[in-house]
Design an enzyme around this catalytic site. Structure first.
Site, PDB file in Angstrom:
ATOM      1  N   ASP A  14       0.815  -1.225   0.000  1.00 14.31           N
ATOM      2  CA  ASP A  14       0.000   0.000   0.000  1.00 14.31           C
ATOM      3  C   ASP A  14       0.845   1.270   0.000  1.00 14.31           C
ATOM      4  O   ASP A  14       0.669   2.144   0.852  1.00 14.31           O
ATOM      5  CB  ASP A  14      -0.945   0.013   1.208  1.00 14.31           C
ATOM      6  CG  ASP A  14      -1.776  -1.246   1.333  1.00 14.31           C
ATOM      7  OD1 ASP A  14      -2.220  -1.752   0.284  1.00 14.31           O
ATOM      8  OD2 ASP A  14      -1.982  -1.730   2.454  1.00 14.31           O
ATOM      9  N   GLU A 174     -11.515   0.617  -3.562  1.00 12.59           N
ATOM     10  CA  GLU A 174     -10.721   1.077  -2.416  1.00 12.59           C
ATOM     11  C   GLU A 174      -9.589   1.973  -2.897  1.00 12.59           C
ATOM     12  O   GLU A 174      -9.494   2.302  -4.070  1.00 12.59           O
ATOM     13  CB  GLU A 174     -10.156  -0.132  -1.662  1.00 12.59           C
ATOM     14  CG  GLU A 174      -9.297  -1.047  -2.523  1.00 12.59           C
ATOM     15  CD  GLU A 174      -9.022  -2.390  -1.880  1.00 12.59           C
ATOM     16  OE1 GLU A 174      -9.339  -2.578  -0.690  1.00 12.59           O
ATOM     17  OE2 GLU A 174      -8.488  -3.275  -2.581  1.00 12.59           O
TER      18      GLU A 174
END
Length: 498
Positions: A14, A174
């Protein structure tokens, strides 16, 4: 020049990046590990050095009893008016929050919480306005990428949370990030789930609050159709512009263990792909919308040499940067010195979602030789290849009725098996060795110059495809023991990649 991916190896998922003057800064998720949210810096986009963590105090994040792959999800790093902001989610407590610092090398603030749900939060600054985004459901019950305006000093919402984009139809929308580029607003996201169908999509509009028009050729980046290619799971990215005006996309991905072996155990890593804007204002990314294991580019000077560290020891690593703990450690159980570590074991084992005496470093490549000399007075101590509390392989020295023994233990789901034990009689020290390949770990003990094989275990049983979750294998040193003062000393640690 040619650069190789990943640009940050091992379990660092991420990625989010920002640029201040001529330096780039990058943060990644940390889940149940502490300190949380590692920070890296770079001058050239491909060589990254860790400089700290954002979450260094127990008051900043609750990690006690957090299950594996719980805790700290998907940070975003931004810089505004001389101040760095990092926003993230504690998925276990279901709280979005941000912290700030005026010194990227120093301590960060206490958390400021935002009354908006979902995960993968983003901050976007424009003049005196601050927009906060996450995925989830808005104040009116509509799902998608959810946005509100907030007061940055307090986290107080100034507007209701409203869904501004529903993506392109892929599951698990997301990782929203908002940018203003050449007068237009670009909203980038991830869809498909952080697995083999992962992808990056985007839309653009004339306002920070929408409406947004999806890019006609979405996904802009994905490796979902590259069957048999080592690099898979491409998604969850962040855009950055370099000093020459070129755009780049940092994103996560993972390396599978073989051409058609759909397992990965190193975790999700940091990859880099070039981005090109067309005359119509839409951008493309990578090579034909895919990320490669290496790119040839004239955007980075030929004088830049990409470094690839191959040897990790106690002496050339930093306890506060390279190493981490499971959840919040009991500091008194660790004596960290320049060339050794002494661990005090407790009744807490690696098999429970707590904080055993454990300190670990991420496995960064498939082929490695890991070794450490261990001396023990009681209990058990050793090397663990640790994915989570139900999936780890342990090579350990422990006490028995005759004195001491070396064991190879495999923990796979509910199955916990000591595959082999070698009696050492009254010898309380040994050198333990793990030889890793993409598909196997082999376990050895060295005593007085003689090396003995205990056994082997497949890496696939420590992979995300078997264990589940979002982390990767850590090479851990640990100690356990019911007897107070169960101490172990670790010396001559090395991890050598080939």
């Amino acid at each position: 020049m040619r650069f190789n991916n990943p640009v940050v190896k091992g379990f660092y998922p991420d990625p989010s990046v920002c640029k201040v003057n001529n330096t780039y800064y990058l943060v990644c998720s940390s889940f149940q590990y502490f300190p949380g949210v590692p920070i890296f810096e770079s001058k050239d986009l491909i060589n990254w050095t860790q400089i700290g963590h954002c979450l260094t105090r127990t008051s900043q994040v609750q990690l006690d009893t957090v299950d594996s792959s719980g805790g700290v999800f998907a940070p975003t790093l931004r810089h505004h008016n001389g101040r760095f902001y990092m926003t993230t989610t504690n998925d276990t407590t279901r709280q979005n929050f941000y912290i700030w610092t005026d010194d990227i090398y120093g301590e960060w603030s206490e958390p400021i919480y935002v009354d908006q749900g979902g995960i993968d939060p983003d901050l976007y600054f424009e003049e005196d306005r601050t927009y906060f985004m996450s995925n989830g459901t808005d104040d009116f019950g509509v799902g998608g990428i959810v946005q509100c305006e907030l007061e940055i000093e307090t986290g107080r919402k100034l507007t209701p949370s409203r869904s501004i984009w529903q993506g392109t139809g892929g599951r698990y929308l997301e990782s929203p990030h908002l940018y203003k580029i050449n007068g237009r607003y670009y909203l980038m996201a991830a869809e498909g789930g952080t697995e083999y169908g992962h992808m990056i999509t985007y839309a653009r509009g004339d306002s920070a609050t929408g409406p947004f028009e999806a890019y006609a050729n979405n996904p802009v980046l994905t490796n979902r159709n590259l069957g048999g290619y080592e690099l898979q799971g491409v998604g969850h990215g962040d855009l950055i512009q370099d000093g020459e005006g070129h755009w780049w996309l940092f994103h996560l991905g993972f390396r599978q263990t073989g051409q058609y072996l759909t397992y990965h155990h190193l975790g999700r890593e940091v990859f880099l792909a070039p981005v090109t804007f067309g005359e119509d204002g839409w951008f493309t990314a990578g090579h034909n919308s895919t990320t490669l294991l290496s790119f040839e580019t004239d955007r980075i000077a030929d004088t830049i040499v990409q470094q690839d560290k191959k040897v990790f020891t106690f002496e050339n690593t930093d306890w506060n940067l390279d190493w981490c703990y499971l959840r919040h450690p009991a500091a008194g159980h660790y004596q960290l010195e320049a060339d050794k570590v002494k661990l005090t074991g407790t009744g807490v084992t690696l098999d429970v979602p707590a904080s055993p005496t454990f300190i670990g470093i991420r496995q960064k490549d498939f082929n490695a030789v890991i070794s450490c000399e261990i001396s023990l007075n009681s209990g058990e101590a050793g090397i663990t290849l640790y994915m989570d509390e139900k999936h780890h392989y342990d090579l350990a020295l422990r006490g028995n009725e005759q004195g001491y023994e070396v064991i190879e233990r495999l923990n796979i789901g509910e199955i916990k098996s000591v595959e082999k034990a070698i009696d050492l009689s009254d010898c309380h020290h040994a050198t333990l060795v793990v030889r890793a390949t993409p598909t196997y770990y082999h376990f050895y003990v060295q005593i007085e110059g003689t090396e003995t094989l205990l056994g082997a275990a497949q890496t696939r049983y420590l992979s995300s495809e078997v264990a589940g979750g979002f982390t990767g294998v850590l090479i851990g040193l640990y100690a356990t023991g019911e007897t107070p003062g169960s101490n172990a000393e670790f010396t001559h640690f090395s991890c050598v990649y080939s």
